[in-house]
Design an enzyme around this catalytic site. Sequence first.
Site, mmCIF file in Angstrom:
data_model
loop_
_atom_site.group_PDB
_atom_site.id
_atom_site.type_symbol
_atom_site.label_atom_id
_atom_site.label_comp_id
_atom_site.label_asym_id
_atom_site.label_seq_id
_atom_site.Cartn_x
_atom_site.Cartn_y
_atom_site.Cartn_z
ATOM 1 C CB CYS A 178 9.584 -4.122 5.230
ATOM 2 S SG CYS A 178 10.334 -3.114 6.524
ATOM 3 C CB ALA A 179 5.060 -3.560 1.175
ATOM 4 N N PRO A 181 8.066 -8.739 -1.167
ATOM 5 C CG PRO A 181 8.071 -11.006 -1.740
ATOM 6 C CD PRO A 181 8.460 -10.064 -0.642
ATOM 7 N N GLY A 182 5.287 -8.664 -1.693
ATOM 8 C CA GLY A 182 3.893 -8.312 -1.883
ATOM 9 C C GLY A 182 2.857 -9.289 -1.372
ATOM 10 C CG ASP A 201 10.730 -3.005 0.142
ATOM 11 O OD1 ASP A 201 10.374 -3.931 0.891
ATOM 12 O OD2 ASP A 201 11.894 -2.868 -0.266
ATOM 13 N N GLY A 235 12.186 3.362 5.497
ATOM 14 C CA GLY A 235 11.240 3.013 6.551
ATOM 15 C C GLY A 235 11.671 3.461 7.937
ATOM 16 C CB CYS A 307 11.222 -15.588 6.946
ATOM 17 S SG CYS A 307 12.167 -14.501 5.870
#
Length: 381
Positions: A178-179, A181-182, A201, A235, A307
């Site tokens: 789940c990449a 925003p980078g 993503d 994913g 998060c």
Amino acid sequence: MAAPILRCVREQLKRVTFVPVPRRHRHKKKWAATEPKFPANRLALQKFDMTYSVQFGDLWPSIRISLLSEPKYGALVNNFAAWDNVSAKLEQLSARDFVNDAMSHWELEPESGHSSAPSSACSPNLQCFTFARGNVSRFPPARLGNLGVMDYYLLDAASLLPVLALGLQPGDIVLDLCAAPGGKTLALLQTGCCRNLAANDLSTSRTGGLQKVLHSYVPQDIREGNRVRVTSWDGRKWGELEGDTYDRVLVDVPCTTDRHSLREEENNIFQRSRKKERQMLPMLQVQLLAAGLLATKPGGHVVYSTCSLSHLQNEYVVQGTMELLANQYSIKVQVEDMSHFRKLFMDTFCFFPSCQVGELVVPNLMANFGPMYFCKMQRLT
């Protein structure tokens, strides 16, 4: 005078034929629609007060005010830039590289029971500068360097911990499930360990943002070679698509993004229209973590991260996924003890001491990073 007027009105009313209004044309005033809308961030705070006051007890008021306050950032040095010059400039701002500082200060103390620095357990070559506890200074925006890439990337420094915990080794085949925003994808590349990196993503708009980050920070020959592959697949199906393939997998799942939910109205998962999506998050998280573990080679490692402060999205997801894989696939997964991370980085972050599995960085006004939960697992079979 009034009586003749009333008689006149009655006469007129007798001559009027009233036609019933069809039901579909009737309008009932909805008073609720005229009330001010309840903002999503207020709804998020209400939910957090109900759940986190129970989960964290006396710690919640401190965490709450920190979440509502301005967060701190770290500056991840871009190793593809003139990194030595960049580091020197950041040091001139009185910032410090919290990763290498922690490694260098980890000394042999027999009475504490720990040995030499656990450098082999951390992904190498990462430099991230932060200001000291209580220092609320802010880094200037990153600039384009002499080598044609940006000097550093600003991020919540706690979000680097899952990448450090993954413990990359040279030649690893790596998946960031789940990449977007980078930031973590960029950090994985900074280690110099990825023989191949798959950055995925589901959202094509978010992978577009990821591509922009890579274009700004990574040289063209690395971006366009075989080392980095950006995809927008589901994913949850990765275990079927590329099972038993990767040495290291990062599963940084969609979550309630607690700090964002309290501070921003845009794209807030506590919007009423997204209630069902929010309720389904733990199930989605289990599916993604299971797919990440299925995509890992036996003996390989996975780090799960969010998060969010919620144990329903953190420990319970890890434990539920391990049970699922054991029962449905006869795959054994072992959680690794990360308490040394808490000791290693306790000068920079505030850790919650009572996680059942994994580690949780909690916001604190003196060190206002996070929240960031991470748990390292090894697939045994």
